[in-house]
Write a protein that holds these residues in place. Structure first.
Motif, PDB file in Angstrom:
ATOM      1  N   VAL A  24      -9.560  23.675   0.117  1.00  0.00           N
ATOM      2  CA  VAL A  24     -10.812  23.105   0.620  1.00  0.00           C
ATOM      3  C   VAL A  24     -11.687  24.209   1.205  1.00  0.00           C
ATOM      4  O   VAL A  24     -12.905  24.218   1.001  1.00  0.00           O
ATOM      5  N   LEU A 198     -12.956  16.136   3.674  1.00  0.00           N
ATOM      6  CA  LEU A 198     -11.924  17.052   3.209  1.00  0.00           C
ATOM      7  C   LEU A 198     -11.580  18.021   4.342  1.00  0.00           C
ATOM      8  O   LEU A 198     -12.467  18.705   4.875  1.00  0.00           O
ATOM      9  N   CYS A 200      -9.911  21.237   6.221  1.00  0.00           N
ATOM     10  CA  CYS A 200      -9.566  22.635   5.968  1.00  0.00           C
ATOM     11  C   CYS A 200      -8.040  22.797   6.025  1.00  0.00           C
ATOM     12  O   CYS A 200      -7.358  22.134   6.801  1.00  0.00           O
ATOM     13  N   LEU A 204      -7.673  20.587  -2.946  1.00  0.00           N
ATOM     14  CA  LEU A 204      -8.423  19.497  -3.569  1.00  0.00           C
ATOM     15  C   LEU A 204      -7.505  18.429  -4.143  1.00  0.00           C
ATOM     16  O   LEU A 204      -7.818  17.241  -4.116  1.00  0.00           O
TER      17      LEU A 204
END
Length: 290
Positions: A24, A198, A200, A204
């Protein structure tokens, strides 16, 4: 490779190709770089349009002043005689007082306008409709052709304080301007997918799965603005298509109703017993007492 359709709000920005195994952090970094790169290209193009009309920028201390004020303050544009466009110039005063009014000749202006159009085309949002992927190299290419056009028209370069030169040398200062609000800060940028932020440190694939041959919509925005609106169940084009079909269906029904109209049966001439009553003298009988 998975394709990310990057949006800001409901507005498409660009398509980014990556892998579901990408982190991410790296994905957000790439998105911010491309997004801000596009904004830089648009800013340069806007300034180059003004350059083509009114020449290089005046020194900051002279901008916005009248000729009398400049004379009274004994200010002088030292770069005016250095930064002369190829082929000479004609005077076209800048009513905003930001540029020196030395407009390049027509063929040089054509070079600037043609290059502006080409650079905008490279990073245009219309590329999303044609499923064209945007990469960091596209940003570099757009900046390179803009810089090349400047060096053709102005071999001695532009003054160091000109916004175009500052942008090309990454010396721009947008702090306190409206343009600064369009720039994404990497530390304050969030990426959202399917109503989820999303995080850190994740990849993905933790959000979109392991299928590399897929295309998903992700939204980018500043931290603290809450979750962005969800995508509609149908696209705008699909909605238009449905509306057209519904309109055609209603028109067809209306046409059928007109063809099946039997109101004429209430007319006297359509009464099958009209002739019989006429012979019997039963027409126009009133039941009201005299």
């Amino acid at each position: 490779m998975v394709v990310l359709h990057i949006k800001q709000g409901d507005e498409s920005q660009f398509l980014l190709e990556t892998s579901v195994s990408a982190t991410v952090d790296d994905t957000v970094r790439r998105i911010v770089m491309i997004f801000n790169g596009r904004m830089k290209v648009y800013r340069i193009c806007a300034e180059m349009e003004m350059l083509a009309e009114h020449g290089p920028s005046l020194p900051p201390e002279m901008q916005g002043l009248t000729e009398d004020q400049i004379k009274d303050l004994e200010l002088e544009d030292e770069w005016a005689e250095i930064c002369i466009p190829s082929g000479g110039f004609s005077m076209n005063k800048d009513v905003c007082g930001k540029r020196n009014g030395r407009q390049p000749v027509e063929n040089m202006r054509e070079i600037l306008h043609k290059t502006i159009k080409e650079a905008k085309g490279i990073i245009s949002k219309e590329q999303v409709k044609s499923n064209t992927i945007l990469t960091e190299q596209h940003i570099y290419d757009a900046l390179d052709i803009l810089k090349g056009a400047i060096m053709i028209v102005y071999p001695q370069n532009l003054p160091p304080y000109d916004p175009i030169r500052k942008e090309l040398e990454n010396q721009e200062d947008l702090e306190g301007t409206e343009l600064h609000k369009q720039v994404l800060d990497l530390s304050l940028t969030q990426l959202w997918f399917a109503g989820k932020e999303l995080q850190c440190g994740k990849k993905l694939l933790d959000y979109v799965g392991r299928n590399e041959k897929t295309k998903v919509i992700m939204k980018v925005q500043h931290r603290g603005h809450g979750a962005p609106g969800r995508e509609p169940r149908i696209t705008e084009d699909q909605q238009k298509e449905l509306m057209i079909k519904e309109f055609k269906r209603r028109e067809a029904l209306k046409h059928l109703e007109e063809e099946e109209d039997d109101s004429y049966l209430d007319s006297p001439w359509a009464d099958s017993n009209q002739l019989k009553r006429s012979f019997q003298g039963l027409n126009n009988i009133s039941w009201k007492p005299h």
